[in-house]
Enzyme design. Structure first.
Site, PDB file in Angstrom:
ATOM      1  N   ASP A  10     -34.924 -13.597  53.710  1.00 38.23           N
ATOM      2  CA  ASP A  10     -34.738 -12.049  54.400  1.00 38.23           C
ATOM      3  C   ASP A  10     -34.382 -11.258  53.384  1.00 38.23           C
ATOM      4  O   ASP A  10     -33.976 -11.671  52.205  1.00 38.23           O
ATOM      5  CB  ASP A  10     -34.010 -12.182  55.735  1.00 38.23           C
ATOM      6  CG  ASP A  10     -32.780 -12.479  55.854  1.00 38.23           C
ATOM      7  OD1 ASP A  10     -32.063 -12.770  54.528  1.00 38.23           O
ATOM      8  OD2 ASP A  10     -32.046 -12.334  56.774  1.00 38.23           O
ATOM      9  N   CYS A  67     -31.469 -17.300  54.100  1.00 41.15           N
ATOM     10  CA  CYS A  67     -31.065 -15.899  54.812  1.00 41.15           C
ATOM     11  C   CYS A  67     -29.777 -15.890  54.760  1.00 41.15           C
ATOM     12  O   CYS A  67     -28.942 -16.556  53.590  1.00 41.15           O
ATOM     13  CB  CYS A  67     -31.497 -15.615  56.178  1.00 41.15           C
ATOM     14  SG  CYS A  67     -30.843 -16.917  57.221  1.00 41.15           S
ATOM     15  N   THR A  69     -26.953 -16.828  56.548  1.00 40.22           N
ATOM     16  CA  THR A  69     -26.233 -18.102  56.608  1.00 40.22           C
ATOM     17  C   THR A  69     -27.350 -19.506  56.476  1.00 40.22           C
ATOM     18  O   THR A  69     -26.743 -20.606  56.421  1.00 40.22           O
ATOM     19  CB  THR A  69     -25.763 -18.343  57.967  1.00 40.22           C
ATOM     20  OG1 THR A  69     -27.024 -18.182  59.033  1.00 40.22           O
ATOM     21  CG2 THR A  69     -24.945 -17.178  58.334  1.00 40.22           C
ATOM     22  N   HIS A 100     -33.773 -39.788  54.104  1.00 38.63           N
ATOM     23  CA  HIS A 100     -33.911 -40.131  55.596  1.00 38.63           C
ATOM     24  C   HIS A 100     -34.602 -39.680  56.446  1.00 38.63           C
ATOM     25  O   HIS A 100     -35.177 -40.140  57.410  1.00 38.63           O
ATOM     26  CB  HIS A 100     -32.393 -40.378  55.964  1.00 38.63           C
ATOM     27  CG  HIS A 100     -31.551 -41.545  55.137  1.00 38.63           C
ATOM     28  ND1 HIS A 100     -30.358 -41.918  55.470  1.00 38.63           N
ATOM     29  CD2 HIS A 100     -31.823 -42.205  54.122  1.00 38.63           C
ATOM     30  CE1 HIS A 100     -29.920 -43.054  54.901  1.00 38.63           C
ATOM     31  NE2 HIS A 100     -30.942 -43.084  53.795  1.00 38.63           N
ATOM     32  N   HIS A 135     -36.679 -45.366  58.388  1.00 39.40           N
ATOM     33  CA  HIS A 135     -36.534 -43.871  58.294  1.00 39.40           C
ATOM     34  C   HIS A 135     -37.859 -43.292  58.920  1.00 39.40           C
ATOM     35  O   HIS A 135     -37.625 -42.435  59.599  1.00 39.40           O
ATOM     36  CB  HIS A 135     -36.050 -43.388  57.230  1.00 39.40           C
ATOM     37  CG  HIS A 135     -34.679 -43.901  56.711  1.00 39.40           C
ATOM     38  ND1 HIS A 135     -33.474 -43.708  57.377  1.00 39.40           N
ATOM     39  CD2 HIS A 135     -34.577 -44.594  55.630  1.00 39.40           C
ATOM     40  CE1 HIS A 135     -32.454 -44.196  56.759  1.00 39.40           C
ATOM     41  NE2 HIS A 135     -33.185 -45.019  55.704  1.00 39.40           N
TER      42      HIS A 135
HETATM   43  C1  RB5 Z   1     -28.896 -10.626  58.480  1.00 40.04           C
HETATM   44  O1  RB5 Z   1     -27.687  -9.903  58.587  1.00 40.04           O
HETATM   45  C2  RB5 Z   1     -28.601 -12.202  58.701  1.00 40.04           C
HETATM   46  O2  RB5 Z   1     -28.294 -12.024  60.391  1.00 40.04           O
HETATM   47  C3  RB5 Z   1     -29.516 -13.123  58.577  1.00 40.04           C
HETATM   48  O3  RB5 Z   1     -29.646 -13.052  56.915  1.00 40.04           O
HETATM   49  C4  RB5 Z   1     -29.207 -14.652  59.011  1.00 40.04           C
HETATM   50  O4  RB5 Z   1     -27.569 -14.747  58.576  1.00 40.04           O
HETATM   51  C5  RB5 Z   1     -29.443 -15.033  60.228  1.00 40.04           C
HETATM   52  O5  RB5 Z   1     -29.293 -16.358  60.495  1.00 40.04           O
END
Ligand code: RB5
Length: 144
Positions: A10, A67, A69, A100, A135
């Site tokens: 993203d 993204c 996180t 695995h 596995h």
């Molecule tokens: C975008 O602001 C953020 O929410 C997205 O990149 C991500 O971290 C969501 O899981």
């Protein structure tokens, strides 16, 4: 044979995704970077799904999605049948999800990892091989 690796992200992870594409190309993998290319706000499920569908269809061997996180885009990718994707922030986990769990996609958090560690995590994922055996039984159970 050179493996084709699809990459998507993203808006929060464009710089890291492009760094990964350049890095894996130098390492000899074929990077299929499906964007996006601008930092305009977008929605990670669109991009996770697009990459996952290319892996599920066999257009690409593996996928790397990013993204903020790694969590949201991973959740979206795992909704596509046949996708096994995990978020990794360390090299041991990145190796093990291939060895695995036979993961076919890796998710990373651009707001979690610095570029240097992220590239090491990518290398650990791409260089690992599925061990099969016991596995495989467990991975089959996931697919069932
Ligand atoms: C975008 O602001 C953020 O929410 C997205 O990149 C991500 O971290 C969501 O899981």
């Amino acid at each position: 044979m050179t493996k084709r690796i699809v990459l998507s992200s993203d808006h929060a992870a464009i710089d890291l995704r492009q760094a990964i594409a350049a890095h894996i190309t130098v390492k000899g993998w074929e990077a299929v970077d499906i964007g996006p290319t601008t930092k305009e706000s977008t929605h990670y499920p669109i991009h996770g799904k697009a990459a996952a569908e290319m892996v599920a269809a066999g257009d690409c061997d593996l996928g790397i999605i990013v993204c903020g996180t790694g969590q949201g885009i991973m959740m979206a990718a795992n909704k596509v049948a046949g996708i096994r994707c995990g978020v990794c922030s360390d090299t041991f986990s990145a190796e093990m999800i291939r060895a695995h769990n036979n993961a076919n996609m890796l998710a990373l958090g651009a707001r979690v990892l610095g570029e240097g560690l992220a590239l090491e995590v990518v290398d650990a994922f791409l260089e690992a091989e599925f061990e099969g055996g016991r596995h495989a039984t467990r991975v089959d159970m996931i697919e069932d």
